[in-house]
Design a protein around this motif. Structure first.
Motif, PDB file in Angstrom:
ATOM      1  N   PRO A  81       0.917  -1.322   0.131  1.00  0.00           N
ATOM      2  CA  PRO A  81      -0.065  -0.113   0.005  1.00  0.00           C
ATOM      3  C   PRO A  81       0.842   1.027   0.044  1.00  0.00           C
ATOM      4  N   GLY A  82       2.194   1.199  -0.090  1.00  0.00           N
ATOM      5  CA  GLY A  82       3.013   2.320   0.276  1.00  0.00           C
ATOM      6  C   GLY A  82       2.776   3.629  -0.624  1.00  0.00           C
ATOM      7  N   LEU A  83       2.671   3.441  -2.058  1.00  0.00           N
ATOM      8  CA  LEU A  83       2.287   4.699  -2.884  1.00  0.00           C
ATOM      9  C   LEU A  83       1.104   5.192  -2.617  1.00  0.00           C
ATOM     10  N   ILE A  84       0.009   4.180  -2.533  1.00  0.00           N
ATOM     11  CA  ILE A  84      -1.321   4.471  -2.152  1.00  0.00           C
ATOM     12  C   ILE A  84      -1.361   5.577  -0.872  1.00  0.00           C
ATOM     13  N   ILE A  85      -0.596   5.155   0.171  1.00  0.00           N
ATOM     14  CA  ILE A  85      -0.711   5.981   1.370  1.00  0.00           C
ATOM     15  C   ILE A  85       0.061   7.257   1.157  1.00  0.00           C
ATOM     16  N   GLY A  86       1.096   7.330   0.344  1.00  0.00           N
ATOM     17  CA  GLY A  86       1.988   8.370   0.047  1.00  0.00           C
ATOM     18  C   GLY A  86       0.858   9.502  -0.748  1.00  0.00           C
ATOM     19  N   ILE A  87       0.328   8.998  -1.682  1.00  0.00           N
ATOM     20  CA  ILE A  87      -0.851   9.808  -2.227  1.00  0.00           C
ATOM     21  C   ILE A  87      -1.731  10.633  -1.408  1.00  0.00           C
ATOM     22  N   MET A  88      -2.376   9.582  -0.550  1.00  0.00           N
ATOM     23  CA  MET A  88      -3.403  10.103   0.529  1.00  0.00           C
ATOM     24  C   MET A  88      -2.818  11.179   1.479  1.00  0.00           C
ATOM     25  N   LEU A  89      -1.718  10.700   1.959  1.00  0.00           N
ATOM     26  CA  LEU A  89      -0.836  11.831   2.821  1.00  0.00           C
ATOM     27  C   LEU A  89      -0.602  13.059   2.260  1.00  0.00           C
ATOM     28  N   LYS A  90      -0.322  13.018   0.874  1.00  0.00           N
ATOM     29  CA  LYS A  90      -0.060  14.489   0.103  1.00  0.00           C
ATOM     30  C   LYS A  90      -1.674  15.046   0.154  1.00  0.00           C
ATOM     31  N   ASP A 103      14.362  -5.000  -4.598  1.00  0.00           N
ATOM     32  CA  ASP A 103      14.565  -4.900  -5.990  1.00  0.00           C
ATOM     33  C   ASP A 103      14.951  -3.496  -6.589  1.00  0.00           C
ATOM     34  N   GLN A 104      16.146  -3.515  -7.110  1.00  0.00           N
ATOM     35  CA  GLN A 104      16.691  -2.199  -7.685  1.00  0.00           C
ATOM     36  C   GLN A 104      15.570  -1.631  -8.734  1.00  0.00           C
ATOM     37  N   ARG A 105      15.036  -2.505  -9.820  1.00  0.00           N
ATOM     38  CA  ARG A 105      14.014  -1.913 -10.836  1.00  0.00           C
ATOM     39  C   ARG A 105      12.811  -1.649 -10.037  1.00  0.00           C
ATOM     40  N   LYS A 106      12.397  -2.275  -9.018  1.00  0.00           N
ATOM     41  CA  LYS A 106      10.948  -1.624  -8.501  1.00  0.00           C
ATOM     42  C   LYS A 106      11.263  -0.365  -7.793  1.00  0.00           C
ATOM     43  N   CYS A 107      12.373  -0.165  -7.030  1.00  0.00           N
ATOM     44  CA  CYS A 107      12.723   0.910  -6.485  1.00  0.00           C
ATOM     45  C   CYS A 107      12.600   2.182  -7.632  1.00  0.00           C
ATOM     46  N   ALA A 108      13.357   2.029  -8.827  1.00  0.00           N
ATOM     47  CA  ALA A 108      13.147   2.868  -9.783  1.00  0.00           C
ATOM     48  C   ALA A 108      11.759   3.340 -10.254  1.00  0.00           C
ATOM     49  N   PHE A 109      10.846   2.338 -10.186  1.00  0.00           N
ATOM     50  CA  PHE A 109       9.434   2.441 -10.309  1.00  0.00           C
ATOM     51  C   PHE A 109       8.975   3.264  -9.377  1.00  0.00           C
ATOM     52  N   LEU A 110       8.977   2.801  -8.254  1.00  0.00           N
ATOM     53  CA  LEU A 110       8.375   3.614  -6.925  1.00  0.00           C
ATOM     54  C   LEU A 110       8.981   5.238  -6.957  1.00  0.00           C
ATOM     55  N   ARG A 111      10.335   5.206  -7.367  1.00  0.00           N
ATOM     56  CA  ARG A 111      10.785   6.672  -7.184  1.00  0.00           C
ATOM     57  C   ARG A 111      10.047   7.441  -8.237  1.00  0.00           C
ATOM     58  N   GLU A 112       9.878   6.771  -9.610  1.00  0.00           N
ATOM     59  CA  GLU A 112       9.257   7.580 -10.530  1.00  0.00           C
ATOM     60  C   GLU A 112       7.644   8.052 -10.310  1.00  0.00           C
ATOM     61  N   VAL A 113       7.269   7.254  -9.650  1.00  0.00           N
ATOM     62  CA  VAL A 113       5.606   7.457  -9.274  1.00  0.00           C
ATOM     63  C   VAL A 113       5.472   8.463  -8.352  1.00  0.00           C
ATOM     64  N   SER A 114       6.596   8.156  -7.255  1.00  0.00           N
ATOM     65  CA  SER A 114       6.546   9.458  -6.146  1.00  0.00           C
ATOM     66  C   SER A 114       6.824  10.696  -6.898  1.00  0.00           C
ATOM     67  N   ARG A 115       7.793  10.753  -7.678  1.00  0.00           N
ATOM     68  CA  ARG A 115       8.175  12.079  -8.394  1.00  0.00           C
ATOM     69  C   ARG A 115       7.275  12.575  -9.353  1.00  0.00           C
ATOM     70  N   GLY A 118       4.288  13.919  -6.984  1.00  0.00           N
ATOM     71  CA  GLY A 118       4.777  14.667  -5.765  1.00  0.00           C
ATOM     72  C   GLY A 118       4.495  14.302  -4.357  1.00  0.00           C
ATOM     73  N   SER A 119       4.338  12.937  -4.234  1.00  0.00           N
ATOM     74  CA  SER A 119       4.242  12.279  -2.947  1.00  0.00           C
ATOM     75  C   SER A 119       5.182  12.311  -1.915  1.00  0.00           C
ATOM     76  N   PRO A 120       4.989  12.453  -0.521  1.00  0.00           N
ATOM     77  CA  PRO A 120       6.052  12.397   0.596  1.00  0.00           C
ATOM     78  C   PRO A 120       6.624  11.113   0.539  1.00  0.00           C
ATOM     79  N   VAL A 121       7.091  10.524  -0.298  1.00  0.00           N
ATOM     80  CA  VAL A 121       7.617   9.214  -0.270  1.00  0.00           C
ATOM     81  C   VAL A 121       9.322   9.168  -0.270  1.00  0.00           C
ATOM     82  N   THR A 122       9.696   8.543   0.800  1.00  0.00           N
ATOM     83  CA  THR A 122      11.146   8.007   0.621  1.00  0.00           C
ATOM     84  C   THR A 122      11.338   6.758   0.402  1.00  0.00           C
ATOM     85  N   VAL A 123      12.246   6.092  -0.808  1.00  0.00           N
ATOM     86  CA  VAL A 123      12.308   4.738  -1.098  1.00  0.00           C
ATOM     87  C   VAL A 123      13.865   4.314  -0.540  1.00  0.00           C
TER      88      VAL A 123
END
Length: 209
Positions: A81-90, A103-115, A118-123
């Motif tokens: 749920p991490g990115l979902i929670i991030g968007i709701m926190l925003k 997984d580095q590739r999944k981290c790249a995906f998570l960072r792109e969605v966060s960017r 504009g969500s308050p997410v740290t990966v």
């Protein structure tokens, strides 16, 4: 429910997501579909039901942690749920969430969605067992979805629970058997809440006594 304008409308109403928030979720959906072509982020059969199977299933955790600002999601994978929670926190205008993924590739995906949202997410790109060195304190809520059995999850979260956090762990119909495998720690209290997306599923709410 189906993945359509109707489910989006119901999602928006249920979780009180405004138009800007819905745009962030749609950005997430678009990136998920794009990256899914090269990385296995979700089970392929669930992609066309993403708003119910993944967005709604994750968003229901947010109100269970109401009033808590600092979240930690373990084994974030495709961001549920991490990115979902991030968007709701925003949208709430306060708080942040840290995501731990090895997984580095999944981290790249998570960072792109966060960017892009504009969500308050740290990966954090590391194994859970090594994450204590990089996690910022305090942590108010620990989440994990489709990661491990309940005894393992409680082991990962124990230190945070003892310091006042709660754990929110969505579980399927086998949650009963996981509970019977658990050597109960008298310092940890477990409460089962019904899932809104699956009648046989439960959300395990863990806290220190």
């Amino acid at each position: 429910m189906s993945n359509s304008a109707e489910i989006k409308r119901k999602f928006s109403e249920r979780f009180q997501i405004d138009a800007d928030g819905m745009r962030q979720f749609e950005i997430y959906e678009g990136l998920l579909r794009k990256w899914q072509k090269t990385i296995n982020l979700v089970a392929a059969r669930t992609l066309d039901e993403v708003w119910q199977r993944h967005f709604w299933d994750s968003a229901q955790l947010f109100e269970l942690g109401a009033g808590r600002k600092h979240w930690l999601d373990l084994g974030s994978g495709g961001g549920f749920p991490g990115l979902i929670i991030g968007i709701m926190l925003k949208q709430a205008g306060t708080g942040d969430i840290q995501l731990v993924e090895s997984d580095q590739r999944k981290c790249a995906f998570l960072r792109e969605v966060s960017r892009e949202t504009g969500s308050p997410v740290t990966v954090h790109n590391c194994r859970i067992e090594a994450s204590e060195a990089v996690i910022r304190q305090p942590v108010d809520v620990v989440t994990a979805r489709a990661l491990a059995d309940l005894p393992t999850l409680l082991g990962y979260a124990q230190e945070y629970l003892e310091n006042g956090a709660i754990g929110l762990f969505p579980k399927g119909q086998d949650v009963g058997s996981e509970l019977t495998q658990l050597a109960m720690d008298s310092r940890i209290h477990l409460n089962l809440r019904p899932s809104e997306t699956d009648r046989s599923a439960r959300i395990v709410v863990a806290s220190a006594v």
